[in-house]
Scaffold this motif. Structure first.
Motif, PDB file in Angstrom:
ATOM      1  N   UNK A 184      55.240 -29.234  -1.152  1.00  0.00           N
ATOM      2  CA  UNK A 184      55.482 -28.165  -2.123  1.00  0.00           C
ATOM      3  C   UNK A 184      55.131 -26.848  -1.454  1.00  0.00           C
ATOM      4  N   UNK A 185      55.962 -25.825  -1.640  1.00  0.00           N
ATOM      5  CA  UNK A 185      55.718 -24.498  -1.083  1.00  0.00           C
ATOM      6  C   UNK A 185      55.427 -23.507  -2.203  1.00  0.00           C
ATOM      7  N   UNK A 186      54.604 -22.512  -1.904  1.00  0.00           N
ATOM      8  CA  UNK A 186      54.285 -21.483  -2.891  1.00  0.00           C
ATOM      9  C   UNK A 186      53.919 -20.193  -2.172  1.00  0.00           C
ATOM     10  N   UNK A 187      54.091 -19.087  -2.902  1.00  0.00           N
ATOM     11  CA  UNK A 187      53.649 -17.777  -2.410  1.00  0.00           C
ATOM     12  C   UNK A 187      52.237 -17.535  -2.906  1.00  0.00           C
ATOM     13  N   UNK A 188      51.346 -17.080  -2.031  1.00  0.00           N
ATOM     14  CA  UNK A 188      49.981 -16.755  -2.428  1.00  0.00           C
ATOM     15  C   UNK A 188      49.988 -15.385  -3.113  1.00  0.00           C
ATOM     16  N   UNK A 189      49.549 -15.297  -4.360  1.00  0.00           N
ATOM     17  CA  UNK A 189      49.642 -14.027  -5.113  1.00  0.00           C
ATOM     18  C   UNK A 189      48.995 -12.840  -4.404  1.00  0.00           C
ATOM     19  N   UNK A 190      47.801 -13.042  -3.861  1.00  0.00           N
ATOM     20  CA  UNK A 190      47.110 -11.957  -3.157  1.00  0.00           C
ATOM     21  C   UNK A 190      47.346 -12.002  -1.662  1.00  0.00           C
ATOM     22  N   UNK A 191      47.652 -13.179  -1.160  1.00  0.00           N
ATOM     23  CA  UNK A 191      47.745 -13.346   0.281  1.00  0.00           C
ATOM     24  C   UNK A 191      46.363 -13.387   0.908  1.00  0.00           C
ATOM     25  N   UNK A 192      46.338 -13.515   2.221  1.00  0.00           N
ATOM     26  CA  UNK A 192      45.063 -13.600   2.925  1.00  0.00           C
ATOM     27  C   UNK A 192      45.276 -13.312   4.400  1.00  0.00           C
ATOM     28  N   UNK A 193      44.249 -13.586   5.174  1.00  0.00           N
ATOM     29  CA  UNK A 193      44.359 -13.368   6.614  1.00  0.00           C
ATOM     30  C   UNK A 193      43.566 -14.433   7.359  1.00  0.00           C
ATOM     31  N   UNK A 194      43.955 -14.648   8.610  1.00  0.00           N
ATOM     32  CA  UNK A 194      43.305 -15.644   9.441  1.00  0.00           C
ATOM     33  C   UNK A 194      42.521 -14.991  10.563  1.00  0.00           C
ATOM     34  N   UNK A 195      41.227 -15.338  10.646  1.00  0.00           N
ATOM     35  CA  UNK A 195      40.365 -14.861  11.719  1.00  0.00           C
ATOM     36  C   UNK A 195      39.390 -15.971  12.075  1.00  0.00           C
ATOM     37  N   UNK A 196      39.179 -16.191  13.352  1.00  0.00           N
ATOM     38  CA  UNK A 196      38.218 -17.209  13.759  1.00  0.00           C
ATOM     39  C   UNK A 196      36.810 -16.755  13.442  1.00  0.00           C
ATOM     40  N   UNK A 197      35.930 -17.702  13.181  1.00  0.00           N
ATOM     41  CA  UNK A 197      34.526 -17.381  12.959  1.00  0.00           C
ATOM     42  C   UNK A 197      33.915 -16.812  14.243  1.00  0.00           C
ATOM     43  N   UNK A 198      34.430 -17.208  15.373  1.00  0.00           N
ATOM     44  CA  UNK A 198      33.990 -16.679  16.672  1.00  0.00           C
ATOM     45  C   UNK A 198      34.128 -15.160  16.686  1.00  0.00           C
ATOM     46  N   UNK A 199      35.253 -14.665  16.171  1.00  0.00           N
ATOM     47  CA  UNK A 199      35.533 -13.232  16.205  1.00  0.00           C
ATOM     48  C   UNK A 199      34.871 -12.469  15.072  1.00  0.00           C
ATOM     49  N   UNK A 200      35.039 -12.939  13.835  1.00  0.00           N
ATOM     50  CA  UNK A 200      34.549 -12.146  12.706  1.00  0.00           C
ATOM     51  C   UNK A 200      33.031 -12.151  12.635  1.00  0.00           C
ATOM     52  N   UNK A 201      32.374 -13.280  12.913  1.00  0.00           N
ATOM     53  CA  UNK A 201      30.914 -13.309  12.898  1.00  0.00           C
ATOM     54  C   UNK A 201      30.340 -12.393  13.987  1.00  0.00           C
ATOM     55  N   UNK A 202      30.954 -12.416  15.158  1.00  0.00           N
ATOM     56  CA  UNK A 202      30.482 -11.591  16.265  1.00  0.00           C
ATOM     57  C   UNK A 202      30.670 -10.101  15.938  1.00  0.00           C
ATOM     58  N   UNK A 203      31.791  -9.771  15.306  1.00  0.00           N
ATOM     59  CA  UNK A 203      32.035  -8.391  14.897  1.00  0.00           C
ATOM     60  C   UNK A 203      30.983  -7.939  13.883  1.00  0.00           C
ATOM     61  N   UNK A 204      30.724  -8.746  12.860  1.00  0.00           N
ATOM     62  CA  UNK A 204      29.742  -8.381  11.840  1.00  0.00           C
ATOM     63  C   UNK A 204      28.333  -8.303  12.418  1.00  0.00           C
ATOM     64  N   UNK A 205      28.034  -9.195  13.351  1.00  0.00           N
ATOM     65  CA  UNK A 205      26.737  -9.173  14.035  1.00  0.00           C
ATOM     66  C   UNK A 205      26.529  -7.847  14.770  1.00  0.00           C
TER      67      UNK A 205
END
Length: 376
Positions: free
Chosen positions: A84-105
Motif C-alpha cells: 500500500x502506498x500513501x503520501x505523508x501529510x507533513x513529510x519528513x527527512x532522513x539523517x543518520x544518527x552519526x551526523x545529526x548527533x554529532x552536529x547537535x553535540x
C-alpha cells in the motif's frame, strides 16, 4: 572529585542533546554525561517527521548543511506480497544518527554546555537533591536529573524500573547500503517475526533497520542467513537487499528491545526519549517523539523555576503531558504489532488497507503529531 550543577542529563543522544540546547538557551547550567565519544552510529530508523521543524528553528538548529533527504511518501508491504502506498501529510527527512548527533553535540559545546564522557554508575535522590556517581569516581550534585540514556540500561536495573524484569523478545539490526532506492520514500516491510524500515539518509546512503524476534533469529547461524531465510520471504525486501551493497563492515545490533510501558518519571528522574517510552518502529516516529519530549520537560522546568511550584507538581504535569501527546501513539503501535504478527489478522488488515486507503491515512495521522507549536 565532586561537581554541582542545576541540571544533569544522563545520555547524549537525540533527546539528551536537544534538552541540553533548550535548557542552555533558557539560561540554566547544564551538565550532560555521555559514555561514548562522537561521532558514532546507532541502531535507529533515521527518519524524522517534519513536525519538529518549528522547534528546531526556535532552537537555532539548521540542518541544511548536513544535506538530509526529503521524504514525502510511505510504502507498506506485507509478508504475503501485498503493498500500500500513501503520501505523508507533513513529510519528513532522513539523517543518520552519526551526523545529526554529532552536529547537535558540537552545537551544544559551542554554546557552553558542559559535556563529560563518563559512564553513570548510580543515581540517588535525597532531600530534594540528586547525587549521581560515575564509574570513573566522579560525583555530581544536581537539582534535576533527566534520563536520556536510551532504550535499556544498567541504570534501569539499579533504579529497579518496572519494565526491566519483563521479557524482551526482540533485537534490532541496522546497516547502511548503497542502492538505487528512491530518495523520497520510507518503506515499512512486515515479515514473519519482525519489521524492517528502509529509507535514504544523507550522501545517498540507504538505511536498513529491522526488528527481529530473537527466538526466530537464533535458529540461523548469522545475520546473512537470517536475512536470506526470513526477510527474503517478503519479496520487496528481497529485491532491495539483493541489489544493495553494504557500506558498513558489519551490521550493528542491539538486544532486549522492550515495548512494555515505561514511566515518564521514576524516582524523581525525568525520563525523555526512548528512556520514557519506546514506540514500535512500524509507527516510524520515535526520533520526533524524542525531540518533542525534550521540549516538554525543558519548558516545565522553566515553569517551575518561575512559579516556584513543587517538584510533585512538575512531575505530575510532565507525566500528564507525556500521556496526552504520546500515550495513544505508543498504544496503537503495540496494537499494530500484535495484529501484524498474526497471519490471519495481518491478511485481514492488509486487505482492508488495500481496499480502503483512508485506513492507512488514519494510522499515519494517529502515529504522527502536528507541527510543534512554539511560544513567541
Amino acid at each position: 572529585m565532586q561537581f554541582q550543577t542545576e541540571i544533569l542529563i544522563i545520555g547524549g543522544g537525540l533527546a539528551g542533546l536537544t534538552a541540553a540546547l533548550h535548557l542552555n538557551k533558557l539560561g540554566f547550567e547544564v551538565v550532560l554525561l555521555e559514555k561514548s565519544s562522537y561521532p558514532h552510529h546507532k541502531v535507529c530508523g533515521e527518519y524524522i517527521s517534519n513536525e519538529v521543524l518549528p522547534y528546531f528553528t526556535w532552537l537555532g538548529i539548521d540542518l541544511k548543511n548536513l544535506a538530509p533527504t526529503q521524504i514525502t511518501n510511505l510504502q507498506f508491504t506485507s509478508a504475503s506480497g501485498k503493498y500500500v502506498n500513501a503520501v505523508l501529510p507533513l513529510g519528513g527527512f532522513g539523517l543518520s544518527r552519526y551526523s545529526i548527533d554529532y552536529y547537535l553535540y558540537n552545537l551544544a559545546i559551542n554554546r557552553g554546555v558542559n559535556i563529560i564522557h563518563q559512564k553513570v554508575d548510580r543515581v540517588v535522590y535525597v532531600e530534594d537533591q540528586f547525587v549521581v556517581e560515575t564509574t570513573s569516581g566522579t560525583s555530581f550534585e544536581a537539582r534535576y536529573v533527566l534520563g536520556a540514556y536510551g532504550k535499556r540500561s544498567a541504570i534501569d536495573v539499579k533504579l529497579e524500573r518496572n519494565f526491566i524484569n519483563q521479557k524482551s523478545p526482540y533485537l534490532a539490526i541496522k546497516a547502511h547500503y548503497k542502492s538505487n532506492f528512491p530518495n523520497n520514500l520510507v518503506s515499512l516491510n512486515n515479515y514473519s517475526g519482525g519489521y524492517c524500515g528502509i529509507s535514504k539518509v544523507e550522501n545517498d546512503v540507504l538505511n536498513v533497520c529491522y526488528l527481529a524476534n530473537y527466538e526466530s533469529f537464533k535458529k540461523h547461524k548469522d545475520i546473512q542467513a537470517y536475512q536470506e531465510n526470513v526477510l527474503y520471504q517478503n519479496k520487496n525486501l528481497k529485491n532491495i537487499l539483493q541489489e544493495a551493497e553494504m557500506v558498513f563492515d558489519a551490521p550493528l545490533t542491539i538486544s532486549q528491545i522492550s515495548f512494555h510501558k515505561k514511566e515518564p518519571v521514576f524516582n524523581h528522574v525525568l525520563m525523555i526519549g526512548d528512556t520514557a517510552g519506546l514506540i514500535h518502529p512500524l509507527c516510524g516516529n520515535g526520533m520526533a517523539m524524542a525531540i518533542h519530549s525534550a521540549k516538554i520537560v525543558s519548558e516545565l522546568i522553566q515553569k517551575r523555576t518561575e512559579n516556584k511550584t513543587s517538584r510533585n507538581s512538575l512531575e505530575n504535569e510532565y507525566t500528564a503531558n507525556w500521556q496526552k501527546l504520546f500515550g495513544s501513539r505508543l498504544k496503537l503501535g503495540r496494537i499494530l504489532s500484535m495484529i501484524l504478527q498474526h497471519k490471519t489478522y495481518e491478511r485481514l488488515a492488509i486487505n482492508s488497507i488495500t481496499a480502503m486507503p483512508f485506513v492507512l491515512r488514519k494510522i499515519i495521522k494517529h502515529t504522527h503529531g502536528q507541527p510543534i507549536k512554539m511560544k513567541n
